[in-house]
Every structure is written in structure tokens, then in C-alpha cells.
Design an enzyme around this catalytic site. Structure first.
Site, mmCIF file in Angstrom:
data_model
loop_
_atom_site.group_PDB
_atom_site.id
_atom_site.type_symbol
_atom_site.label_atom_id
_atom_site.label_comp_id
_atom_site.label_asym_id
_atom_site.label_seq_id
_atom_site.Cartn_x
_atom_site.Cartn_y
_atom_site.Cartn_z
ATOM 1 N N GLY A 1 -15.731 -43.546 12.780
ATOM 2 C CA GLY A 1 -14.288 -43.507 12.901
ATOM 3 C C GLY A 1 -13.856 -42.573 13.999
ATOM 4 O O GLY A 1 -14.582 -41.669 14.390
ATOM 5 N N CYS A 2 -12.672 -42.808 14.521
ATOM 6 C CA CYS A 2 -12.052 -41.858 15.438
ATOM 7 C C CYS A 2 -11.330 -40.812 14.587
ATOM 8 O O CYS A 2 -11.374 -40.836 13.367
ATOM 9 C CB CYS A 2 -11.034 -42.548 16.319
ATOM 10 S SG CYS A 2 -11.647 -43.982 17.212
#
Lengths: 396, 247
Positions: free
Chosen positions: A16-17
Site C-alpha cells: 500500500g501507499c
């Protein structure tokens, strides 16, 4: 064709960012120190291939003018872009955006800002309203001028982004020197597309900015839809369609940001079947009218605009996004700790639920909207010939 | 290590240090002491990973993702909220959360217990399983997000608050106990919702007692320990997809 770099589809990285947002609903401006510390704590959610910030309220002395942040790969690109801007806009001021050398930031582009107003005569001749005029010229620069990229084009706001970890990008742009009533930040972990300066978040258009953690599985359906309305999707990433969908649904169709967010995360048909008839009819009409605006896939998004911040998670809540409050302050972050690191006594800390937007408006905007009645503000201005009482006189 | 009859206790302050360094320090402290208190915790991942029996972590602050993953008999107690995916594939031991937990807690857990005082996020207890003597338990004192017990294959989930949508989707083993009856229209045909009976109360009562011991004081009220008045959600068949793969 020889392969020079890993391209879309070659790799998939299930990670994920990081996203974060900080806003003062009272409109008081704060420097970029807190947003920097908040996003820095989530360092390991990104991989150094993109970081960026959006800031609202940073140019009060030019608040009537469009602030263009433009990245140039070459001197020629700047010459061509400035010649183009000179034709279609009137520039009050132009300058290089101050940057700081940071060892980890390699080969940065030359970044400039321009405070401009549309050229009045050319805008009149174009038959477009101001926003549409600005938007079309932004798209022209991005698609037609080699080596030039408009990072942001709104009023009294700006995007600062590039390839690197967000804390390094923030240092590079000296965001600690700016004061804004709303900040958003992004640390990128690109999964399906390459990392490049223009492809870093936030994605912007006019006053909109979007930071996004996730991926849009419905990208092509959404892209085909917005392209019909003149939005060029050329940035090699899925996030841009979210920005354009908000612009289309809110600015052009006159819907509220909250309703636009609900259209993008519409309830499933099963849920609609269980609703009371009136509500089911309304939701069905929305889904049918805007079927191509439904956004699928895992995402958490913070939208910035002149009204404030809006946070939304996909309807299956496949990404994490927390919100906390303290007085007039609102904090968003992918992880709770990134809120507490800047506001240890934050209250009401909770997740943004799937498909239910969390809206943080400026007090002033909320007050104005509270006073407004829908009867008094038609969604679209009628054309003169629809409401005029006399036929238009033909010129001799 | 026992000195004078008391387990040795150590304190470590993590601050905003990187998770790799933080975990090195925590492991070093655990090698020398049975109980380690972590203070000033900010988003460090994997704390208490594969912690052995006889060891305990007391966490103050907000840990990062994958806390107590592969837990192997140890105990992790958090004095506040936790982020996502705690107890991932845990084997044995206990996690206690004095607050709420995020998404996907107890993912694929196959033994041990998770007690959460307040709400939990989405997809909690998905793909839990049980094997011979191991029967994992997830106990949620508040409300649950959607997809609670999705693909559940074994074990026990207890929910005192409200359930979300898609409850037990694809569930083919184990049991979910609900204090508040869900809307029957939201229960899929492959599940059976019925009143819990005396045998269920015997399973529930010790869990309710454990919940009270952990949280009654800070909640200011105790929950009913009889284990009665619950609803039981079970799969209608242990092989709901048999016809898809074999005749």
C-alpha cells in the site's frame, strides 16, 4: 520492441501507499511541518518512487489568480510553455519555485510557478467559461509540449511532488516554509505503472487534488467515460480519473462532493433492493445515470478543494484510512499512529468506513451551504433563449 | 528467566524508530526478560511476531500492522487501539486490546485467543480454522465491520455489538455467536441462524468471564457471564462448494 524498463503488468507488488491530510476548519493556516512528520512516519508504506503534497491557502496575495506549478525537463520546454502561456493568459508574476538540494533527489526537473489570469479577449472568443478555458489549456500543455508538465493549476493552492520519499520531496520543495489551512500528502509505492515526476501524487486539476492509496480496477471504464467530456488521461496512472470524475460531477454537473463520492462508491444492487422504495428509486437512478462513474477496486482517497477535504474508502473497504479530530483540526492518515505523532491527544479517532465519505469543510463553507436552499440555486444556469421573453434581434 | 519468584520485567521506549531496529531491541529485551513493556510506540510493524509461551509484551502507544503475527503461545496486551491485521496466522497465545482493532484481525488464525474491548474493523476472523485440540477464539466487545468471519473454516467468534454486512460469507466451519440478532435478510442461504443452546452457553460463559476480568473495571460495567441469550450462526453444510469440485 526492446524493453528498457519494467512496465505495466510486468510486476505486481501487494503493498500500500501512505496518505495523510491535515486541515484547520477555521481557516487558520499552519506550516508544513506536521504533514511532513505525519507522512514520514509511514515511510515503509512507500518505496521512494513518488511523494507529494497539496496545500490550500498558500498564496493569499494572489488568491484571484490561477497558480500554475509547471515542471520542465528541458529549457526548450520552458520556452515553449511560456510562449504558450503568454498567448492565452496574462501573467502577474512568474518565478522559479525555491528548492533545496537533497542528496536522494536525483535529476529534478526545473520547477516554475506562474500566477495568471485568462486572457479576457481570447477567453471570450473561446466561448468557454473560465474553468473550462483553464482546463483545456492545462491539457494542451501536458499533451502537446514535450517535457512540460503542469503539476497544479488552482487558485491559492499548489501541488509539490516528485520522485523520492515524501519526506525528501517535502524538504526539496521546502514545504515547511508554506502556510496552508489544508495539507494532504502521499507516499507512493507504484504497483502497476512507472514512477515519474508527473506521475507522483497529488493529481490535480483546477482546485482539485487527489491523493490515493490503492488501485482502480475500473480505470478503463472510467477513462472512456471522462474522455468523452474532454479529459485527457495521459499520465500513465489510474488515480487521475478520480480527479476528473470529481471535476465532472461537481463542477460541471453541479453535484455536491459528498454525492459525487457516493456515486463513485454506489451501493450494490442487493443493498438497493433492500432499501425503502423512494430511496431505492433515487439510488437506482444515480447508478443508471452514472454507471460509468462507479469506481471499483481497492482505494482510499483524500480529495482537496477550496471547500476542504473529503476522505473516501472503496465500498468493500480494502484499504485503511483513519480520521481524528482536535478542536477545529481534522487529521487523516493511513495509520492511527501517523495522526498521534502530530496530535497526541486527538479525539474521536476512527476509521473512514467503506463507501461512506467523511467530509471536512471550512467553517465558512459549511455556514454558507447551511444558509443556501436548493430552490435558490439552480444546478445549471439556463440558457438565455430558454428563459428570455423576446427573440434575439438579428444584427442588420 | 525467574528471579526471586517474579518474572523479570524490562522497559523499552520505541519513539519513531524504524521497525527493524525497534524489533531488534524488543527481541533483545525479551531474551533477557519475560515481560517487556513498550512505551511511546508509533506504527512499528511486526511487534511480538512469533512470541513464545511464557513471554509477554505490554504495549503503550499505537503499534503498526501485523502485530503479534504467528504468535506462538506468548501474550501481547495493548493499552490503546491497534492497527490492521493483528494475530495474522497466530498459532497459540493471547492478544488483549484495551481499545479497538483495525481490519483483518485474526486472519487465518489457527489457535489462541484475541480479546478486543471495543469495535473491530472489516474482515475480522476471516479464514480462521481449527485442528484437533486447537480452537481459536476472537472476542469483540463492540461492533464489527463487514465480512466478519468470511471464509471461516473453524474456531469461535463472539460479537457483543452489531454485525456488519456480508456476515460469514463463504463460511464453512466454526461458529459465530451474536448477542444482537442480525437482520435475517442479510444472512446467506448457506448459513443457519438459530438460538444458542445450553451447550453453547458452556462455551460462552468462560469467555464472558475472561472478558469481564480484562475489561469490566475500565468499562465501568460487567457483561452477563451466564453465556445465555446469544444467537448462533453456523454453516448449513461443511462442504458448501462440494458440487463445484466433485460429485
Amino acid at each position: 520492441m526492446p524493453k528498457t524498463a519494467i512496465r505495466e503488468g510486468d510486476v505486481r507488488i501487494p503493498s500500500g501507499c501512505a496518505i495523510a491530510g491535515i486541515m484547520d476548519r477555521s481557516g487558520v493556516r499552519h506550516d508544513g511541518g506536521d504533514i511532513l512528520r505525519s507522512i514520514e512516519l509511514m515511510h515503509d508504506r512507500s518505496n521512494g518512487l513518488g511523494g507529494g503534497f497539496a496545500a490550500y491557502g498558500i498564496y493569499p496575495e494572489y488568491r484571484e489568480l490561477y497558480a500554475f506549478h509547471v515542471m520542465y525537463e528541458t529549457h526548450e520546454a520552458r520556452v515553449a510553455t511560456e510562449a504558450y502561456l503568454d498567448v492565452y493568459f496574462m501573467s502577474e508574476k512568474q518565478e522559479r519555485i525555491p528548492t533545496e538540494p537533497v542528496p536522494s533527489i536525483k535529476n529534478p526537473p526545473d520547477v516554475w510557478r506562474y500566477f495568471v489570469a485568462p486572457h479576457p479577449m481570447r477567453m471570450n472568443m473561446s466561448g468557454l467559461d473560465e474553468s473550462e478555458y483553464v482546463m483545456r489549456h492545462v491539457f494542451h500543455i501536458n499533451s502537446q509540449i514535450e517535457g512540460a508538465f503542469v503539476a497544479s493549476s488552482g487558485k491559492d493552492m499548489g501541488a509539490f511532488k516528485g520522485v523520492g520519499y515524501p519526506e525528501d520531496i517535502g524538504e526539496f520543495y521546502r514545504i515547511g516554509d508554506y502556510r496552508a489551512w489544508a495539507w494532504t500528502a502521499h507516499g507512493r509505492f507504484p504497483t502497476n505503472t512507472p514512477g515519474w515526476w508527473g506521475g507522483a501524487h497529488p493529481f490535480t486539476l483546477l482546485n482539485w487534488s487527489v491523493v490515493h492509496n490503492g488501485e482502480i480496477s475500473s480505470y478503463d471504464a472510467n477513462r472512456r467515460y471522462v474522455e468523452q467530456f474532454g479529459y485527457d488521461c495521459e499520465l500513465q496512472t489510474d488515480t487521475e480519473v478520480i480527479t476528473y470524475l470529481f471535476d465532472l460531477l461537481c463542477r460541471r454537473h453541479g453535484l455536491s462532493q459528498e454525492l459525487a463520492a457516493r456515486i463513485m462508491t454506489a451501493p450494490s444492487w442487493d443493498e438497493i433492493d433492500r432499501m425503502p422504495p423512494d430511496r431505492a428509486k433515487f439510488e437506482t437512478d444515480l447508478r443508471v445515470t452514472y454507471s460509468s462513474a462507479l469506481v471499483n477496486g481497492p482505494f482510499s482517497v483524500i480529495l482537496g478543494s477550496e471547500e476542504g477535504l473529503l476522505a473516501i474508502n472503496d465500498r468493500l473497504k480494502l484499504r485503511a484510512l483513519m480520521v481524528g479530530e482536535k478542536g477545529s483540526m481534522v487529521y487523516f492518515a493511513s495509520e492511527q499512529a501517523a495522526i498521534e505523532v502530530v496530535c497526541p491527544d486527538a479525539e474521536n479517532i476512527r476509521p473512514v468506513e467503506g463507501g461512506i465519505p467523511f467530509v471536512a469543510q471550512l467553517d465558512e463553507v459549511a455556514r454558507r451551504k447551511g444558509l443556501a436552499a436548493c430552490e435558490n440555486s439552480p444546478v445549471l444556469n439556463p440558457l438565455a433563449h430558454e428563459v428570455g421573453v423576446q427573440p434575439k434581434r438579428r444584427e442588420a | 528467566m525467574i528471579m526471586g519468584g517474579q518474572p523479570v520485567k524490562a522497559c523499552v521506549s520505541l519513539g519513531t524508530s524504524h521497525f527493524q531496529k525497534a524489533n531488534q531491541r524488543v527481541r533483545a529485551a525479551l531474551a533477557a526478560a519475560d515481560v517487556v513493556e513498550l512505551h511511546d510506540v508509533f506504527a512499528q510493524r511486526y511487534l511480538g511476531c512469533a512470541l513464545d509461551a511464557g513471554k509477554k509484551l505490554d504495549i503503550f502507544g499505537t503499534p503498526g500492522n501485523d502485530m503479534a503475527c504467528f504468535l506462538d503461545g506468548g501474550e501481547v496486551e495493548v493499552h490503546g487501539n491497534v492497527q490492521d491485521q493483528i494475530g495474522n496466522t497466530m498459532n497459540a497465545g493471547r492478544i488483549v486490546v484495551h481499545g479497538r482493532c483495525g481490519d483483518a484481525a485474526g486472519y487465518a488464525m489457527r489457535g489462541g485467543e484475541i480479546f478486543v474491548r471495543d469495535d473491530c474493523g472489516w474482515r475480522v476472523g476471516i479464514h480462521m480454522k481449527q485442528y484437533e485440540g486447537r480452537r481459536p477464539v476472537v472476542f469483540i466487545g463492540g461492533d464489527a465491520g463487514d465480512f466478519l468471519g468470511e471464509y471461516m473454516a473453524g474456531g469461535v467468534i463472539v460479537l457483543l455489538g452489531k454485525a456488519g454486512k456480508h456476515l460469514g460469507t463463504g463460511m464453512h466451519g466454526g461458529v459465530i455467536y451474536l448477542k444482537a440478532p442480525p437482520d435475517p435478510g442479510l444472512i446467506s442461504d448457506s448459513l443457519v441462524l438459530e438460538k444458542a443452546d445450553e451447550a453453547d452457553a458452556e462455551v460462552l460463559s468462560p469467555l464472558m468471564c475472561a472478558y469481564n476480568r480484562l475489561f469490566a473495571e475500565e468499562r465501568g460495567a460487567a457483561v452477563d457471564e451466564s453465556g445465555e441469550g446469544f444467537w448462533r450462526l453456523r454453516p448449513a453444510s461443511s462442504r458448501p462448494y462440494a458440487s463445484m469440485y466433485a460429485q
